[in-house]
Design an enzyme around this catalytic site. Structure first.
Site, PDB file in Angstrom:
ATOM      1  N   GLN A 134       3.268   1.403   3.052  1.00 31.47           N
ATOM      2  CA  GLN A 134       3.004   0.349   4.029  1.00 31.47           C
ATOM      3  C   GLN A 134       3.472  -1.001   3.514  1.00 31.47           C
ATOM      4  OE1 GLN A 134      -0.944   0.376   5.687  1.00 31.47           O
ATOM      5  NE2 GLN A 134      -0.767  -1.696   6.487  1.00 31.47           N
ATOM      6  N   ARG A 160       0.850  -1.196   0.000  1.00 31.69           N
ATOM      7  CA  ARG A 160       0.000   0.000   0.000  1.00 31.69           C
ATOM      8  C   ARG A 160       0.883   1.243   0.000  1.00 31.69           C
ATOM      9  NH1 ARG A 160      -3.763   1.595   5.083  1.00 31.69           N
ATOM     10  NH2 ARG A 160      -5.112   3.082   4.068  1.00 31.69           N
ATOM     11  N   ASN A 168      -1.599  -1.098  12.369  1.00 30.23           N
ATOM     12  CA  ASN A 168      -2.395  -1.969  13.234  1.00 30.23           C
ATOM     13  C   ASN A 168      -3.861  -1.919  12.822  1.00 30.23           C
ATOM     14  OD1 ASN A 168      -3.705   0.279  14.547  1.00 30.23           O
ATOM     15  ND2 ASN A 168      -1.883   0.553  15.798  1.00 30.23           N
ATOM     16  N   LEU A 200      -2.302  10.429  13.646  1.00 32.00           N
ATOM     17  CA  LEU A 200      -1.949   9.062  14.022  1.00 32.00           C
ATOM     18  C   LEU A 200      -1.317   8.975  15.417  1.00 32.00           C
ATOM     19  CD1 LEU A 200      -0.490   7.802  10.629  1.00 32.00           C
ATOM     20  CD2 LEU A 200      -2.816   7.549  11.510  1.00 32.00           C
ATOM     21  N   PHE A 252       4.680   1.149   8.490  1.00 33.43           N
ATOM     22  CA  PHE A 252       4.632   2.149   7.425  1.00 33.43           C
ATOM     23  C   PHE A 252       5.717   3.182   7.643  1.00 33.43           C
ATOM     24  CE2 PHE A 252       1.486   3.485  10.585  1.00 33.43           C
ATOM     25  CZ  PHE A 252       1.720   4.835  10.751  1.00 33.43           C
ATOM     26  N   PHE A 271       1.334  10.679   2.080  1.00 32.60           N
ATOM     27  CA  PHE A 271       0.883  10.054   3.323  1.00 32.60           C
ATOM     28  C   PHE A 271       1.896   9.013   3.806  1.00 32.60           C
ATOM     29  CE2 PHE A 271      -2.492   7.112   5.381  1.00 32.60           C
ATOM     30  CZ  PHE A 271      -2.159   7.545   6.657  1.00 32.60           C
ATOM     31  N   HIS A 323      -0.686   4.802  16.738  1.00 29.46           N
ATOM     32  CA  HIS A 323       0.344   3.965  16.124  1.00 29.46           C
ATOM     33  C   HIS A 323       1.681   4.270  16.788  1.00 29.46           C
ATOM     34  CE1 HIS A 323      -2.214   2.628  12.739  1.00 29.46           C
ATOM     35  NE2 HIS A 323      -2.773   3.817  12.913  1.00 29.46           N
TER      36      HIS A 323
END
Length: 171
Positions: A91, A83, A130, A150, A141, A88, A154
């Site tokens: 991942q 991903r 997660n 976040l 990521f 951003f 995370h």
């Protein structure tokens, strides 16, 4: 569509040897470096070197480090970044299914959030992916921008020390 394949090389000469030496009591753990060799469409593009923050989140950092040492299908070797969202993050870490629905930690299926002391303040931070509180596995990521929403959700456990140009190329 071109797939990104990650080939991980642990920089062992310094970091792993230090991990074998006994540490004095009350002395903070030394941070370690790992490197990812990045290929796009089978063509080598370069290396990303990451510092793992053993001094702040030793369990989370060690999960990542140990998964770097494991063979293909049991760790990160030859796994994919499944991903990538421009502006951003990138991942990866799902070495069991390769689609973002798998992965496993060195502690079992998942392990708890260690702490949220480090913040998602900018690009190049390494953080655990997660599916909710206390569900860390192997997925991670790399941020490409600050992601303050976040924070508290995370665990940040490292940073890109060298190779941000490769992260941008992947992005």
């Amino acid at each position: 569509m071109k797939c990104l394949v990650v080939s991980l090389v642990a920089l062992l000469c310094l970091s792993y040897c230090q991990a074998q030496a006994p540490q004095a009591q009350n002395q903070p753990k030394k941070n370690k470096l790992v490197a990812m060799e990045i290929s796009i469409g089978g063509e080598a593009k370069g290396r990303i070197v990451m510092e793992l923050f053993y001094d702040v989140v030793p369990q989370t950092a060690d999960n990542f480090f140990q998964l770097c040492l494991k063979p293909e299908k049991q760790g990160y070797k030859n796994s994919l970044f499944h991903r990538i969202i421009p502006d951003f993050m990138l991942q990866g870490g799902d070495f069991t299914k390769g689609d973002g629905t798998g992965g496993i930690s060195i502690y079992g299926q998942s392990f708890p959030d260690e702490n949220f002391n480090l913040l998602h303040e900018g690009p190049g931070l390494l953080s655990m992916a997660n599916s909710g509180p206390d569900t860390n596995g192997s997925q991670f990521f790399i941020t490409t921008v600050a992601t303050p929403w976040l924070n508290g959700k995370h665990v940040v456990f490292g940073r890109v020390a060298r190779g941000m140009d490769i992260v941008r190329l992947m992005e």
